[in-house]
Write a protein that holds these residues in place. Structure first.
Motif, short mmCIF file in Angstrom:
data_model
loop_
_atom_site.label_atom_id
_atom_site.label_comp_id
_atom_site.label_asym_id
_atom_site.label_seq_id
_atom_site.Cartn_x
_atom_site.Cartn_y
_atom_site.Cartn_z
N THR A 77 0.83 -1.20 0.00
CA THR A 77 0.00 0.00 0.00
C THR A 77 0.87 1.25 0.00
OG1 THR A 77 -1.50 -1.31 1.34
CG2 THR A 77 -2.00 1.01 1.13
N VAL A 78 1.93 1.23 0.81
CA VAL A 78 2.86 2.36 0.82
C VAL A 78 3.43 2.57 -0.58
CG1 VAL A 78 5.12 3.13 1.64
CG2 VAL A 78 3.46 2.20 3.24
N LEU A 84 1.34 6.69 -6.78
CA LEU A 84 0.44 7.82 -7.05
C LEU A 84 1.21 9.13 -6.94
CD1 LEU A 84 -3.00 7.23 -5.34
CD2 LEU A 84 -2.49 7.56 -7.74
N GLY A 85 2.05 9.20 -5.92
CA GLY A 85 2.86 10.40 -5.74
C GLY A 85 3.74 10.68 -6.94
N THR A 86 4.28 9.61 -7.52
CA THR A 86 5.13 9.79 -8.70
C THR A 86 4.31 10.28 -9.89
OG1 THR A 86 6.47 7.99 -7.92
CG2 THR A 86 6.77 8.64 -10.21
N VAL A 170 -1.24 -1.04 -11.01
CA VAL A 170 -2.01 -2.14 -11.58
C VAL A 170 -2.00 -3.33 -10.63
CG1 VAL A 170 -2.08 -3.81 -13.47
CG2 VAL A 170 -1.63 -1.42 -13.96
N GLY A 171 -0.84 -3.58 -10.02
CA GLY A 171 -0.73 -4.72 -9.12
C GLY A 171 -1.50 -4.54 -7.83
N PHE A 172 -1.93 -3.33 -7.54
CA PHE A 172 -2.61 -3.08 -6.28
C PHE A 172 -3.93 -3.84 -6.17
CE2 PHE A 172 -4.99 -0.40 -3.23
CZ PHE A 172 -4.12 -0.52 -2.17
N VAL A 173 -4.51 -4.26 -7.31
CA VAL A 173 -5.76 -5.03 -7.25
C VAL A 173 -5.60 -6.28 -6.41
CG1 VAL A 173 -6.70 -4.22 -9.43
CG2 VAL A 173 -5.18 -6.18 -9.40
N ASN A 174 -4.37 -6.76 -6.28
CA ASN A 174 -4.15 -8.00 -5.54
C ASN A 174 -4.40 -7.83 -4.05
OD1 ASN A 174 -3.49 -10.68 -5.30
ND2 ASN A 174 -1.31 -10.29 -5.10
N ILE A 177 -7.83 -8.57 -2.88
CA ILE A 177 -8.05 -10.01 -3.09
C ILE A 177 -7.45 -10.80 -1.93
CG2 ILE A 177 -7.51 -11.97 -4.58
CD1 ILE A 177 -7.68 -10.17 -6.94
N ILE A 178 -6.24 -10.40 -1.52
CA ILE A 178 -5.61 -11.10 -0.40
C ILE A 178 -6.44 -10.91 0.86
CG2 ILE A 178 -3.60 -11.20 1.09
CD1 ILE A 178 -1.92 -10.30 -1.20
N LYS A 179 -6.82 -9.65 1.10
CA LYS A 179 -7.51 -9.33 2.35
C LYS A 179 -8.81 -10.12 2.49
CE LYS A 179 -8.32 -7.00 6.12
NZ LYS A 179 -8.83 -8.21 6.74
N PHE A 180 -9.58 -10.19 1.40
CA PHE A 180 -10.89 -10.79 1.53
C PHE A 180 -10.95 -12.22 1.02
CE2 PHE A 180 -11.65 -6.19 1.30
CZ PHE A 180 -12.19 -6.04 2.57
#
Lengths: 256, 219, 207
Positions: A77-78, A84-86, A170-174, A177-180
């Motif tokens: 997440t960081v 996003l900052g970039t 793009v990879g953040f979708v994972n 998925i992991i959490k739930f």
């Protein structure tokens, strides 16, 4: 208190790497000391509380396994926020942050996988199952390694920053998925027992050491992350100094 | 020659080198298989050795096309061709360095992936041993393909197509040695010996053929 | 020692590139190969370096050290490309070639720092080769000629990426090599600044 107000005031002009280095020098010893403190307390609690009547001593693996699994997701997440900052704010330190976080995240994910495996062997009778939670964490691990490989493959940080930022987002979708995964698919891995809307279902006996360890791990992450960012800034400065040296070397020698 | 070995090792470990990519590819290939065949642990345990072998085969093909192409692009290949050291020896050393940088990590990574495949200790040990004995053969065969395709602009895919059929015997005997080790009546040694024989055979034939191809590729 | 080239001709594919080239080069002599683009200068040098098969004719050595079959074993070849790896430092590149090539009989290479100083780039051999500018890279590739001894230098457009100062520096290197009894064969558009050099005018074939 003074520390915190200083930090807030400086966050806006953190874009300047020199300011960041000064701040990092100031806060790193505090973070490191707090990390040691929490780890000492957490480990003491972990080993003095009673074992589970079903799982015996192996339940203590949880105190490492669960925090590192949390951290593996928080680190991503960081990285996503840095990406996003970039891309959006073009913050010059965002890329440094994302780049520095990848190896740390990979380490925490690896730790979560290994401790999970060690825990799974006595509990489930196998080192590994292709269950939704485990598989998605493994995919996360591969993504960390892939990002690290991408960062290494491009030697010019300015160019690689945006490309890897896109990939991180793009990879953040994972992450969801992991959490739930444990709630969407009913699998072998137990559902969450601490972070629940209706309060933790875990026994307070285990909850306290777990919370202390989780805070310790989070502090460890920030210590490592700030230190890694500092190293990355230094590494870039060394690189640009060396390029400068290469440019100068030709001129003076050719002067007749 | 030792200098060449360490230079090639350094190059593959430095930024942009292929050493880490190969292992990553291996892990990715192996970990997508259960999505395809389903997470049945018994089935995975049965086909695990074959999956590891196929994954290792594909991963070791991955960086092969760069074996001589990088040298050709910056002109180093010309100097190696001119040198009086037998070119065969140069090719052999380059193959050895390539294997140490890309093949050996695959062997080291295979036990962990074996756990994912729910294989037992004996099967993991046998797979590791056969990979250790068999992957050098793939590198030596691949050197021939890389040498043939060195002058082509898009040689990468072609190398894989040229090399895969030749590498099939390695795959057959590697996998059958693993199965011989875990299924009782079949003896382990005969297929393993054949596998080692194949590796030794290609350790001689591969560099000779690759050197010949390189000599004729010069223009 | 003399380098003998007798009625050499070469073709690429179907095209005859050059035909019936002969010359003799003794120690301490230089040959400058000139000619327009496409006249076969590079091809001639590659044939001399043993990288291409000649169509006919032969290249041989007279009174050379024993056990040498082809002059290429006594030659440095500096082609259009530098044969250096961007990822490695200059020192790693140079020491690799020094160890890989070894010295020919009759001389020895100078050490890395001295070679870098000779091309005017002392003090940056610890940097990755990729950090250097094109001209600096070319000069470091010339330093490669110095770290391992070879009596014959075969140079293809050695000064293409260089400015005037580096040109003079390179002329000095060539002159020094000739004084020590070396031979230089260079293809070039510009004059190399070598005093007494034989010239070979390549004409190519009019089509």
């Amino acid at each position: 208190m003074n520390e915190i107000s200083l930090a807030i005031r400086k966050f806006s002009d953190l874009a300047n790497p020199t300011r960041f280095l000064a701040l990092a020098d100031r806060v790193l010893p505090w973070f490191a000391a707090l990390t040691v403190l929490f780890f000492a307390a957490g480990l003491w609690l972990s080993f003095t509380t009673e074992g589970d009547y079903q799982q015996g001593e192996t339940v203590r693996i949880m105190y490492v396994h669960v925090p590192s699994a949390w951290l593996s997701m928080m680190c991503y997440t960081v990285m996503a926020i840095s990406a996003l900052g970039t891309l959006v704010w073009r913050h010059p330190l965002a890329d440094v942050s994302a780049r520095a976080a990848a190896p740390i995240g990979a380490s925490f994910t690896f730790l979560a996988l290994v401790t999970g495996s060690l825990w799974g062997k006595p509990m489930w009778g196998t080192w590994w199952v292709w269950d939704a939670r485990l598989t998605s964490v493994f995919v996360l691990f591969l993504m960390y390694l892939g990002l690290m490989a991408l960062n290494r493959a491009m030697d010019d940080p300015a160019r690689s920053a945006r490309v890897s930022a896109v990939l991180v987002l793009v990879g953040f979708v994972n992450i969801p998925i992991i959490k739930f995964s444990v709630e969407w698919w009913n699998t072998l891995h137990q559902p969450a027992s601490v972070m629940r809307l209706d309060g933790p279902t875990i026994d307070p006996e285990f909850l306290w050491p777990l919370i202390v360890m989780a805070v310790g791990f989070t502090l460890l992450f920030f210590t490592l992350h700030i230190a890694a960012m500092r190293n990355e800034i230094w590494r870039r400065r060394v690189t640009s100094l060396r390029r400068q040296a290469a440019r100068n070397a030709g001129r003076e020698s050719l002067a007749p | 020659m030792i200098a060449l070995f360490f230079r090639d090792l350094k190059l593959s470990v430095r930024a942009g080198g292929g050493a880490m990519i190969g292992v990553l590819f291996f892990m990715t290939v192996v970990s997508v298989i259960p999505f395809g065949v389903g997470p049945d642990l018994n089935l995975l345990a049965r086909i695990g050795a074959a999956i590891l072998w196929i994954g290792a085969l594909l991963a070791s093909l991955l960086g092969l096309d760069r074996l001589f192409q990088g040298e050709r692009e910056d002109g180093s290949l010309d100097l190696m061709l001119m040198h009086e050291t037998p070119l065969v020896l140069t090719v052999f050393v380059k193959c050895a360095a390539h294997w140490a940088a890309t093949g050996l990590p695959l062997v080291v990574a295979s036990p962990f992936l074996g756990l994912f495949m729910n294989m037992d200790e004996l099967a993991i040990g046998a797979t590791m041993l056969t990979l250790l004995a068999g992957t050098p053969a793939i590198t030596f065969i691949g050197a021939v393909g890389a040498a043939v395709a060195v002058a082509l602009p898009r040689g990468g895919l072609l190398v894989s197509i040229l090399v895969l059929p030749l590498a099939i015997p390695v795959l057959i005997f590697g996998v059958s040695a693993v199965y011989a080790a875990i299924e009782d009546p079949a003896p382990f040694l005969p297929p393993f010996m054949i596998l080692m024989a194949i590796t030794l055979f290609f350790a001689v034939i591969g560099p000779v053929a690759a050197a010949a191809a390189l000599r004729h590729s010069a223009d | 020692m003399r380098l003998l080239v007798e009625s050499l001709s070469a073709r690429r594919g179907e095209d005859l590139i050059f035909h019936d080239i002969s010359f003799v080069l003794a120690t301490g002599e230089a040959l400058v190969v000139t000619g327009p683009n496409g006249s076969g200068k590079s091809t001639l040098l590659r044939v001399l370096a043993g990288l291409l098969q000649a169509e006919s004719g032969r290249v041989s050595l007279k009174d050379g050290p024993s056990g040498v079959e082809h002059p290429r074993e006594l030659s440095h070849y500096l082609g259009h490309r530098n044969a250096m790896k961007r990822e490695l430092t200059v020192a790693e590149n140079l020491s690799f070639w020094r160890r890989f090539l070894g010295n020919s009989p009759g001389g020895s290479g100078i050490d890395l720092a001295a070679a870098a100083a000779a091309v005017g780039l002392a003090g940056i051999i610890h940097l990755p080769f990729g950090y250097l500018s094109a001209g600096q890279q070319r000069r470091m590739a010339m330093a490669k000629l110095l770290v391992a001894y070879r009596p014959i230098w075969i140079l293809d457009e050695p000064t293409a990426a260089l400015d005037a100062g580096a040109d003079r520096l390179f002329a000095g290197l060539v002159a020094g090599h000739l004084e020590r009894g070396g031979m230089v064969i260079a293809a070039t558009h510009q004059s190399l600044g070598i005093g007494q050099a034989k010239t070979l005018q390549m004409t190519g074939f009019a089509h």
